[in-house]
Design a protein around this motif. Sequence first.
Motif, PDB file in Angstrom:
ATOM      1  N   GLY A   1      11.849  12.920  -8.721  1.00 45.93           N
ATOM      2  CA  GLY A   1      11.146  11.971  -7.868  1.00 45.93           C
ATOM      3  C   GLY A   1      10.675  10.753  -8.641  1.00 45.93           C
ATOM      4  N   ASN A   2      10.164  10.988  -9.851  1.00 45.92           N
ATOM      5  CA  ASN A   2       9.692   9.871 -10.675  1.00 45.92           C
ATOM      6  C   ASN A   2      10.837   8.941 -11.065  1.00 45.92           C
ATOM      7  OD1 ASN A   2       7.187  11.005 -10.522  1.00 45.92           O
ATOM      8  ND2 ASN A   2       7.213  11.894 -12.567  1.00 45.92           N
ATOM      9  N   GLU A   3      11.982   9.526 -11.379  1.00 50.44           N
ATOM     10  CA  GLU A   3      13.142   8.703 -11.746  1.00 50.44           C
ATOM     11  C   GLU A   3      13.586   7.834 -10.567  1.00 50.44           C
ATOM     12  OE1 GLU A   3      15.998  11.509 -13.129  1.00 50.44           O
ATOM     13  OE2 GLU A   3      15.009  11.822 -15.073  1.00 50.44           O
ATOM     14  N   LEU A   4      13.587   8.408  -9.381  1.00 43.47           N
ATOM     15  CA  LEU A   4      13.951   7.630  -8.191  1.00 43.47           C
ATOM     16  C   LEU A   4      12.927   6.529  -7.928  1.00 43.47           C
ATOM     17  CD1 LEU A   4      15.077  10.589  -5.925  1.00 43.47           C
ATOM     18  CD2 LEU A   4      16.541   8.700  -6.665  1.00 43.47           C
TER      19      LEU A   4
ATOM     20  N   GLY B   1      13.250   2.193  -7.859  1.00 46.34           N
ATOM     21  CA  GLY B   1      12.975   1.493  -6.611  1.00 46.34           C
ATOM     22  C   GLY B   1      13.516   2.208  -5.382  1.00 46.34           C
ATOM     23  N   GLU B   2      13.962   3.449  -5.548  1.00 44.80           N
ATOM     24  CA  GLU B   2      14.484   4.243  -4.421  1.00 44.80           C
ATOM     25  C   GLU B   2      13.315   5.001  -3.790  1.00 44.80           C
ATOM     26  OE1 GLU B   2      17.443   4.265  -3.216  1.00 44.80           O
ATOM     27  OE2 GLU B   2      18.663   3.281  -4.739  1.00 44.80           O
ATOM     28  N   TYR B   3      12.476   4.274  -3.075  1.00 42.03           N
ATOM     29  CA  TYR B   3      11.215   4.849  -2.624  1.00 42.03           C
ATOM     30  C   TYR B   3      11.393   5.951  -1.574  1.00 42.03           C
ATOM     31  CZ  TYR B   3       9.492   0.706  -5.018  1.00 42.03           C
ATOM     32  OH  TYR B   3       9.244  -0.261  -5.949  1.00 42.03           O
ATOM     33  N   LYS B   4      12.284   5.763  -0.629  1.00 42.83           N
ATOM     34  CA  LYS B   4      12.493   6.786   0.404  1.00 42.83           C
ATOM     35  C   LYS B   4      13.016   8.080  -0.210  1.00 42.83           C
ATOM     36  CE  LYS B   4      13.198   3.749   4.388  1.00 42.83           C
ATOM     37  NZ  LYS B   4      14.127   3.335   5.470  1.00 42.83           N
TER      38      LYS B   4
ATOM     39  N   ALA C   1       4.902   5.462  -3.876  1.00 47.22           N
ATOM     40  CA  ALA C   1       6.218   5.228  -3.277  1.00 47.22           C
ATOM     41  C   ALA C   1       6.075   4.657  -1.865  1.00 47.22           C
ATOM     42  CB  ALA C   1       7.012   6.531  -3.251  1.00 47.22           C
ATOM     43  N   LEU C   2       5.107   5.149  -1.111  1.00 45.34           N
ATOM     44  CA  LEU C   2       4.847   4.603   0.225  1.00 45.34           C
ATOM     45  C   LEU C   2       4.384   3.158   0.132  1.00 45.34           C
ATOM     46  CD1 LEU C   2       3.101   7.758   1.698  1.00 45.34           C
ATOM     47  CD2 LEU C   2       5.137   6.667   2.678  1.00 45.34           C
ATOM     48  N   ALA C   3       3.675   2.810  -0.943  1.00 44.13           N
ATOM     49  CA  ALA C   3       3.281   1.412  -1.150  1.00 44.13           C
ATOM     50  C   ALA C   3       4.507   0.540  -1.339  1.00 44.13           C
ATOM     51  CB  ALA C   3       2.362   1.299  -2.365  1.00 44.13           C
ATOM     52  N   GLY C   4       5.516   1.087  -2.013  1.00 44.78           N
ATOM     53  CA  GLY C   4       6.760   0.340  -2.179  1.00 44.78           C
ATOM     54  C   GLY C   4       7.421   0.007  -0.853  1.00 44.78           C
ATOM     55  N   LEU C   5       7.141   0.854   0.157  1.00 43.87           N
ATOM     56  CA  LEU C   5       7.658   0.604   1.517  1.00 43.87           C
ATOM     57  C   LEU C   5       6.632  -0.131   2.372  1.00 43.87           C
ATOM     58  CD1 LEU C   5       9.223   4.139   2.176  1.00 43.87           C
ATOM     59  CD2 LEU C   5      10.415   2.064   1.432  1.00 43.87           C
ATOM     60  N   GLN C   6       5.494  -0.488   1.770  1.00 41.74           N
ATOM     61  CA  GLN C   6       4.393  -1.181   2.444  1.00 41.74           C
ATOM     62  C   GLN C   6       3.827  -0.376   3.615  1.00 41.74           C
ATOM     63  OE1 GLN C   6       5.171  -5.315   3.264  1.00 41.74           O
ATOM     64  NE2 GLN C   6       6.212  -5.632   1.300  1.00 41.74           N
ATOM     65  N   GLU C   7       3.879   0.938   3.508  1.00 42.07           N
ATOM     66  CA  GLU C   7       3.289   1.826   4.518  1.00 42.07           C
ATOM     67  C   GLU C   7       1.911   2.258   3.999  1.00 42.07           C
ATOM     68  OE1 GLU C   7       5.858   4.956   5.752  1.00 42.07           O
ATOM     69  OE2 GLU C   7       7.606   3.640   5.971  1.00 42.07           O
ATOM     70  N   TYR C   8       0.938   1.349   4.130  1.00 42.32           N
ATOM     71  CA  TYR C   8      -0.332   1.524   3.438  1.00 42.32           C
ATOM     72  C   TYR C   8      -1.223   2.580   4.090  1.00 42.32           C
ATOM     73  CZ  TYR C   8       1.258  -2.658   1.092  1.00 42.32           C
ATOM     74  OH  TYR C   8       2.005  -3.552   0.366  1.00 42.32           O
ATOM     75  N   ASN C   9      -1.123   2.779   5.405  1.00 37.49           N
ATOM     76  CA  ASN C   9      -1.908   3.845   6.032  1.00 37.49           C
ATOM     77  C   ASN C   9      -1.470   5.213   5.516  1.00 37.49           C
ATOM     78  OD1 ASN C   9      -3.872   2.688   7.894  1.00 37.49           O
ATOM     79  ND2 ASN C   9      -2.114   1.835   8.962  1.00 37.49           N
ATOM     80  N   LYS C  10      -0.156   5.402   5.412  1.00 36.93           N
ATOM     81  CA  LYS C  10       0.363   6.661   4.882  1.00 36.93           C
ATOM     82  C   LYS C  10       0.042   6.791   3.396  1.00 36.93           C
ATOM     83  CE  LYS C  10       4.157   7.179   8.220  1.00 36.93           C
ATOM     84  NZ  LYS C  10       5.634   7.276   8.383  1.00 36.93           N
TER      85      LYS C  10
END
Length: 860
Positions: free
Chosen positions: A601-604, A608-611, A637-646
């Motif tokens: 998971g850390n490598e992904l 930048g492979e956040y999902k 990782a969710l921050a990388g997708l800008q899903e800040y509530n999650k």
Amino acid sequence: MNSTKVTGDRFSKQTELLNRGLAVQQENIQELSSHYQSTVKLSWVHQDLAHLRPFIRSTIKLFKFGEKASNPEILVQEVLAWTSAQPFLTQKVCQLLCDYETFIVAGEEAAVVEQLIQNHLIANWETQVAAEHLQTIHDGLVANPRCNSIWLLRLYQQILQEGELLAHDSPVQTELLNLGLVIKQDNKLRISNRIYLSIFNLNWVEQELGRLRPMILNTTKLFQLDEKATHPEIVLEQVLFWTGSQSFLTQKVCQLICDYENFIAAGREAAVVEQLVQTRLIANWESQIAAEHLQAIQQSLVQNQFCNPVQLLRLYQQILQQGELTPQDNPVETELLNIGLVVKQDNKFKVANRIYKSIFNVDWINQELEQLQPLIQNTIKIFNLQEKAINPEILVQEVLMWTGSQPFLTKKVCQLLYEHTNFIAAGEETSTVQQLVQNRLIANWETQIAAEHLQKISDDLVGNQKCNPIWLLRLYQQILQQGELSPQDDLVEIELLNIGLVVKQDNKLKVANRIYQSIFNLSWVEQQLANLLEVSPAINPMINAKKSFSAFAMLEARNFISNPRSIIIRVIWLLLAIAGFSALCFNIYKNIEVNIIFQEGNELFNQGEYKKAIAKYDKLLNIDSNYYQAWTNRGYALAGLQEYNKMLESCSTATIIEPKAVYAWNCQGEALYNLQQYYEAISAFDSALTLDTKDPVFWINKTESLLALKQFDTALVTIDAAIELLQEKQKLNRQGNMTRQLAIAFSHKGKVLWQKKQYKEALAAFDQALVNDPKYFTALRGRGLAFQSLKQYKEAIAQFQEMLTQSRLTDAQKAETLYYMGLTYCQSSQADEGLAALETALKLKPDYQAAEQAKIKCTL
């Protein structure tokens, strides 16, 4: 706001007299205004105004309302109808009226008072005249150190909804009264005044509960409490009532409920929780489910390496017997707090929770004190310390405080005392032991009496043949910085424990004793790392005005596996050969599988492979839901997708599982910042800083939130703290490269100073940033804006033109630079050049609204 400044002497006198008058009158003041109709009952009941006449007259005279209004008495009544005689608010509103420039004719009193209060107290209250007062109430509700914030908000919500509530003097009601938000009259709780009611209304309460509910929801979800009870939230409240929110105990009790066979009906919550706690934790606690945790507390008391065990037990005994104790700020108190057996609330020491109070009771203390005496007496006898000191018992206790009962070191220090030529008088024990330890063990330790023992520890760390020395040093560094660390039972931890430099207490890794901590300190660790690495890894905070996302927080993920699969296969076969039973094999395999998934998971994430990273973390958490590092990294990782509530939900879960997970608090703060919940973000960053004050990233992130709230003075303090830490790191580790980080920090300082309109100082800060990184865009832009604000238009234009020659600028950065250059041209009466620059900016960024507006202003 139309206002004239009042002199300091007059203002001070007004405040003193007004507060004195209100203090006398508040008990007698009742509701004055019948025009305010609401289901909410305020702290006033309509009565004769005769009680108020003297106060009203003195207020009129104090603020010269006779010169401000046709009916000054009615004016004061309207003020009190809003403030309910709360001293601070009444003073503020009266001052607003004093500064009001228009004469108030008869019939306008209510409208003028309401207008001033709405505009200068209630609307955007965080930046208005009563901001500090109201913020204190706000923080007392949502971040209360003495009482569960959810309970406080729910009680306050109930009073709002029902208008009033029967008082029964519970701790939650007492805390709400202490905040001043409600008042007790006729044995009823009511809202104190209309201003509080307007600001802290039902919508606000719902919003704050919505923000806090993730903690309840995550805990409920984590332990499936919603499947076990009609009211899972009440069950959780009862759990916290017993555990005092202590993380480990809360988890254990929640797990007991999860395993409880019967469904918990409404009204049965308290009885079921108490039964489980009494039978499964307290009774015969040494063999129950929290045995290891409680045993660690016991050992920390009776075998403490930093403090005299007898003194610890005596202090705890005093707190237990008296219920609470005023702190004296001595080392014994500090250590008792560190053990976690007591907490400081309302500047008083109290036992941390009911479980500890039930187990470590007065009888237990007396028993432990009796058992400690033979150990001390034997040591005295072996080294003839009764011939060396008036109080040999205290002398031995001081030795153990330094050595942590480590046999070799204890022997060496006692030998030094035996050879000490001076007799040790009463009161000299601490200084004598400290002097001997500092001079004969710690200073120049390589040539002192414990040199061989300490050199072996040093060699085992930096030249370890079983484990990568860098991993060992990094783990030990983290323990030093945080004070303690939750174990992961990996190979690096096992080796560090085998070396003897750390011990496991209360299921935490800690440095074994004060002597080791003094010799193998942070400076020593950083020097050893510098020797092992050509360039030490540097902090890389990726922070900007819109998104505060720090990749450096990934250090929370302690990744000690370089080639996981090849190593793990060998480890599996080795352990299977030694341990020939399936349960052990399963646990080993599970732990290894979790580490592999975490590494993947850390490598992904780093790619930048956040999902895909989130999918890996989810897979891991299905195996081990208490793996708080995975919850933290999942949040990033969710921050990388800008899903800040999650992101907020994930990082909050990490802090529930492990309240000392420093990067989880930082992650929570970044989520809150991006959700524009700046006060809450600051609280989260403060939690991180409480755990680790030496991380510049937390200070920089806090600065961002303070800037958003326009709290510039405080922001200047926080960014200076970050700069100081980075400069210290630069000095200690000259091979390390802190230039980029210093450029970021100085740019933030420049931004703060620019906002404070200290443009020359801002320019100096941006220049300092560029000394560290000459091509840092934020600093280059800030330098141009500082010149522009100083009306040095020629220098500003030159700065922006130079920036445009940089080939590495993105189109967005070029458009922004052209925009500021265009503004500068327009301000310097060079409209044609300004319009040309703005047109070019719009070609690069067609939806650039600021540039469009600037064009219009430039042509006027």
